[in-house]
Scaffold this active site. Structure first.
Site, PDB file in Angstrom:
ATOM      1  NE  ARG A  81      -2.519  -1.820   3.164  1.00  0.00           N
ATOM      2  CZ  ARG A  81      -2.268  -3.095   3.465  1.00  0.00           C
ATOM      3  NH1 ARG A  81      -2.534  -4.041   2.598  1.00  0.00           N
ATOM      4  NH2 ARG A  81      -1.759  -3.426   4.623  1.00  0.00           N
ATOM      5  CD  GLU A  87      -2.322  -5.448  15.102  1.00  0.00           C
ATOM      6  OE1 GLU A  87      -3.267  -5.426  15.908  1.00  0.00           O
ATOM      7  OE2 GLU A  87      -2.306  -4.810  14.039  1.00  0.00           O
TER       8      GLU A  87
END
Length: 182
Positions: free
Chosen positions: A69, A106
């Site tokens: 992204r 994460e």
């Protein structure tokens, strides 16, 4: 620093175009989906414009975008400020010799690679991605650029998840975000 604190009227429209997808890519993750932002040309343009306004006079020579992204936001920013764009890729996507940097996410671990020679010593770099969560990806990007001799001026993300304290992984480097996740 956060643009959302500046109360720029464009921020609300940008934030309203970001979809939150629960339990993606695994249970417990609240995925911040920017694809819905990209469907709104005005909100997408405003996103790019806010970054360009911030960086056009900061003498940036390299915009490094993190796969995937960061590839959406980085090139138009680089073009608008007159900088080159350097893609930071997942493993085995770049031909030739590369620097490698592993990092934790994460929800797992990964690796970034950058072509050796893409960045020269002394260049001023901006790292761009869509989101900062735990900060591992941005930290890896900074490490790659600094190993090549670049000065990382700042990191820029559309979204920050402040509760995950990713900013703490940046070793004091400035972070500029447009919106904070709720």
């Amino acid at each position: 620093m956060s643009a959302c604190k500046d109360q720029d009227p464009r921020i609300h429209a940008i934030q309203s175009r970001i979809r939150v997808v629960p339990d993606f890519p695994k249970p417990g993750i609240m995925f911040q989906d920017i694809t819905t932002l990209l469907l709104d040309p005005k909100a997408f343009k405003d996103t790019i414009d806010l970054f360009v306004e911030r960086y056009k006079s900061k003498n940036i020579s390299v915009v490094a975008g993190i796969e995937a992204r960061g590839f959406i936001f980085g090139p138009p920013i680089a073009l608008a400020i007159g900088a080159k764009f350097v893609p930071l890729r997942k493993p085995n996507k770049l031909p030739g010799k590369v620097f490698k940097q592993e990092y934790d996410l994460e929800y797992g671990s990964d690796c970034l690679e950058m072509h050796i020679g893409a960045v020269e010593a002394g260049e001023r770099a901006l790292v761009v991605d869509d989101l900062i969560a735990t900060g591992g990806t941005l930290r890896a990007a900074m490490d790659l650029l600094e190993r090549a001799g670049a000065e990382v001026v700042e990191c820029a993300c559309v979204i920050e998840i402040p509760d995950l304290k990713g900013k703490e992984q940046l070793n004091g480097k400035p972070l500029y975000v447009l919106v904070e996740s709720q």
